[in-house]
Scaffold this active site. Structure first.
Site, PDB file in Angstrom:
ATOM      1  N   ASP A 126       0.875  -1.041   0.063  1.00  0.00           N
ATOM      2  CA  ASP A 126       0.032  -0.185   0.016  1.00  0.00           C
ATOM      3  C   ASP A 126       0.892   1.224   0.084  1.00  0.00           C
ATOM      4  O   ASP A 126       0.446   2.217  -0.679  1.00  0.00           O
ATOM      5  CB  ASP A 126      -0.903   0.092   1.322  1.00  0.00           C
ATOM      6  CG  ASP A 126      -2.044  -1.135   1.310  1.00  0.00           C
ATOM      7  OD1 ASP A 126      -1.974  -1.897   0.583  1.00  0.00           O
ATOM      8  OD2 ASP A 126      -2.472  -1.096   2.412  1.00  0.00           O
ATOM      9  N   ASP A 204      -2.461   5.533  -2.932  1.00  0.00           N
ATOM     10  CA  ASP A 204      -1.814   4.570  -2.348  1.00  0.00           C
ATOM     11  C   ASP A 204      -0.922   3.730  -3.569  1.00  0.00           C
ATOM     12  O   ASP A 204      -1.589   3.600  -4.624  1.00  0.00           O
ATOM     13  CB  ASP A 204      -3.024   3.467  -1.936  1.00  0.00           C
ATOM     14  CG  ASP A 204      -3.293   3.924  -0.211  1.00  0.00           C
ATOM     15  OD1 ASP A 204      -2.965   4.893   0.055  1.00  0.00           O
ATOM     16  OD2 ASP A 204      -3.918   2.980   0.424  1.00  0.00           O
ATOM     17  N   HIS A 253      -7.676   0.000  -3.925  1.00  0.00           N
ATOM     18  CA  HIS A 253      -6.393  -1.073  -4.294  1.00  0.00           C
ATOM     19  C   HIS A 253      -6.841  -1.789  -5.690  1.00  0.00           C
ATOM     20  O   HIS A 253      -7.775  -2.514  -5.541  1.00  0.00           O
ATOM     21  CB  HIS A 253      -5.734  -1.570  -3.067  1.00  0.00           C
ATOM     22  CG  HIS A 253      -5.248  -0.918  -2.117  1.00  0.00           C
ATOM     23  ND1 HIS A 253      -5.226  -1.329  -0.671  1.00  0.00           N
ATOM     24  CD2 HIS A 253      -4.901   0.355  -2.076  1.00  0.00           C
ATOM     25  CE1 HIS A 253      -4.941  -0.281  -0.042  1.00  0.00           C
ATOM     26  NE2 HIS A 253      -4.643   0.703  -0.750  1.00  0.00           N
ATOM     27  N   ASP A 255      -5.441  -4.449  -6.648  1.00  0.00           N
ATOM     28  CA  ASP A 255      -4.812  -5.860  -6.943  1.00  0.00           C
ATOM     29  C   ASP A 255      -5.927  -6.880  -6.399  1.00  0.00           C
ATOM     30  O   ASP A 255      -5.089  -8.105  -6.062  1.00  0.00           O
ATOM     31  CB  ASP A 255      -3.351  -5.956  -5.954  1.00  0.00           C
ATOM     32  CG  ASP A 255      -3.479  -5.410  -4.659  1.00  0.00           C
ATOM     33  OD1 ASP A 255      -4.636  -5.021  -4.052  1.00  0.00           O
ATOM     34  OD2 ASP A 255      -2.422  -5.603  -3.909  1.00  0.00           O
ATOM     35  N   CYS A 355      -0.900  -7.712  -0.888  1.00  0.00           N
ATOM     36  CA  CYS A 355      -0.773  -6.758  -0.194  1.00  0.00           C
ATOM     37  C   CYS A 355       0.222  -6.785   0.847  1.00  0.00           C
ATOM     38  O   CYS A 355       0.886  -5.512   1.250  1.00  0.00           O
ATOM     39  CB  CYS A 355      -2.130  -6.606   0.687  1.00  0.00           C
ATOM     40  SG  CYS A 355      -3.258  -6.235  -0.520  1.00  0.00           S
TER      41      CYS A 355
HETATM   42  O1  DAV Z   1     -11.927  -6.601  -3.128  1.00  0.00           O
HETATM   43  O2  DAV Z   1     -11.836  -5.363  -1.118  1.00  0.00           O
HETATM   44  C1  DAV Z   1      -8.990  -5.533  -1.633  1.00  0.00           C
HETATM   45  C2  DAV Z   1      -7.812  -4.818  -1.938  1.00  0.00           C
HETATM   46  C3  DAV Z   1      -6.698  -5.343  -0.623  1.00  0.00           C
HETATM   47  N1  DAV Z   1      -6.090  -4.119  -0.434  1.00  0.00           N
HETATM   48  C4  DAV Z   1     -11.371  -5.773  -2.332  1.00  0.00           C
HETATM   49  C5  DAV Z   1     -10.068  -5.015  -2.622  1.00  0.00           C
END
Ligand code: DAV
Length: 370
Positions: A126, A204, A253, A255, A355
């Protein structure tokens, strides 16, 4: 066995012909990585940024526990999984480094906000964006993450001393002008209803995904266009940053939505990315099976799609959640070598293998894949 901790910063780096920090893609052969820590992980205090991103069923958890440590059993179980993950990475020949332990409950104030407590050092992805031989500390949108880089200071100095470039994006102010709380709670970054404003550059690192000269990103509840433009200008003409159309109102994010696994192969969330730019016409789009994590399992920060948050060791070997059998089968069917590791307890802190890591060195050079 204890995995390497802070003292490991003095460990020798294997001799390679490439710089100590060198990473251009999500799939070049991984040689060295930072893996986060779960100890002292602190529940963030309630703030509109949580309202915009966190699953509704966990709002009360944040409201009631903000500023306190995560339950001891959550942290201990996550630590055990991290240790096993580190052992596997080392068994696969990857050098593993860990951030410092920090007491994230310690409060701080700035001229623009406070007092505020910290979050954790669990998710280096992050914070740290590695592009080539440069490590960029992201200007994160959450106040609780304002001093997260403290956990990584010895590592940053270690890499700098060995030739890496070390950059901090403009430190944001995170005063009132940076947020746009909505009385109706109707947030949707892609529809222009982000909780963050365009007052200053914010992003981020985990909202960016690297494919050599092309880097893909999304506007989210923690990344604004000002932040994307800062990075674009900073990286200069060697790179093109593309903003993807990602339909996730609570986006934070990229990913677990857009996950490139190899040149010409990308894992794509089945509904969040309705279309990719035309440049992907020759790419194989892999649509993964739905996650199987039980609804009762507390993923406080995320959707169940952490199953996509895999870490590639190279174009074939992929570290994947051991309990996600359909995902493991799917990867195998498509010619990958999945390496299953249990990681669901760690998932309660908001991420999985991608992550929890930040690539320091992958064996490769700057190339174009389009
Ligand atoms: O699908 O909630 C999660 C990303 C993790 N940093 C989601 C994204």
């Amino acid at each position: 066995m204890q995995t390497r901790r802070a003292e490991s910063v003095a460990a020798p780096t294997p001799q390679t012909s490439i710089p100590v920090v060198n990473s251009y893609t999500e799939w070049d052969p991984l040689e060295e990585v930072i893996v986060g820590r779960a100890d002292n992980a602190c529940v963030p205090r309630w703030h509109p940024v949580l309202h915009a991103t966190m699953p509704r069923k966990h709002w009360d958890f944040f409201r009631q526990n903000g500023g306190q440590l995560f339950p001891a059993e959550t942290r201990a179980a996550a630590e055990r999984e991290l240790d096993a993950f580190c052992r596997e990475l080392e068994a696969q020949g990857v050098v593993v480094r860990r951030p410092e332990p920090v007491d994230w409950r310690e409060t701080f104030s700035t001229p623009d906000f406070g007092p505020e407590a910290g979050l954790y050092g669990a998710m280096p992805r992050d914070l740290l964006l590695v592009v080539g031989d440069e490590i960029i500390e992201a200007p994160m949108a959450w106040r609780s993450r304002y001093f997260e880089s403290r956990a990584y200071r010895p590592l940053m100095k270690h890499y700098f001393e060995r030739g890496a470039r070390w950059t901090m994006a403009p430190k944001p102010q995170l005063g009132e002008e940076s947020y746009r709380p909505r009385a109706d709670g109707d947030y949707d970054a892609q529809a222009g209803r982000s909780v963050i404003t365009e007052f200053e550059p914010l992003f981020d690192a985990a909202d960016f995904s690297r494919c050599g000269r092309d880097i893909f990103c999304q506007v989210t509840q923690v990344t604004n266009r000002f932040g994307i433009e800062w990075l674009r200008r900073h990286l200069g003409p060697d790179y093109t940053i593309h903003e993807l159309d990602v339909r996730d109102p609570h986006a934070m994010h990229i990913d677990a939505s857009f996950v490139p696994l190899a040149p010409g192969r990308v894992l794509l969330h089945p509904t969040r990315v309705p279309r990719l730019p035309a440049m992907f016409a020759d790419w194989e789009i892999l649509t993964p099976p739905a996650p199987t994590v039980p609804a009762a399992h507390p993923f406080y920060f995320s959707s169940p799609w952490l199953s996509l948050n895999v870490l590639s060791l190279d174009e074939t070997r992929v570290i994947v959640e051991a309990a996600e059998t359909p995902m493991i089968e799917f990867l195998r069917k498509h010619g990958f070598e999945p390496i299953p590791i249990p990681f669901r307890n760690f998932g309660s802190l908001g991420g999985a293998f991608h992550c929890a890591t930040s690539d320091i060195r992958r064996h490769g050079t700057l190339q174009s894949y389009f």
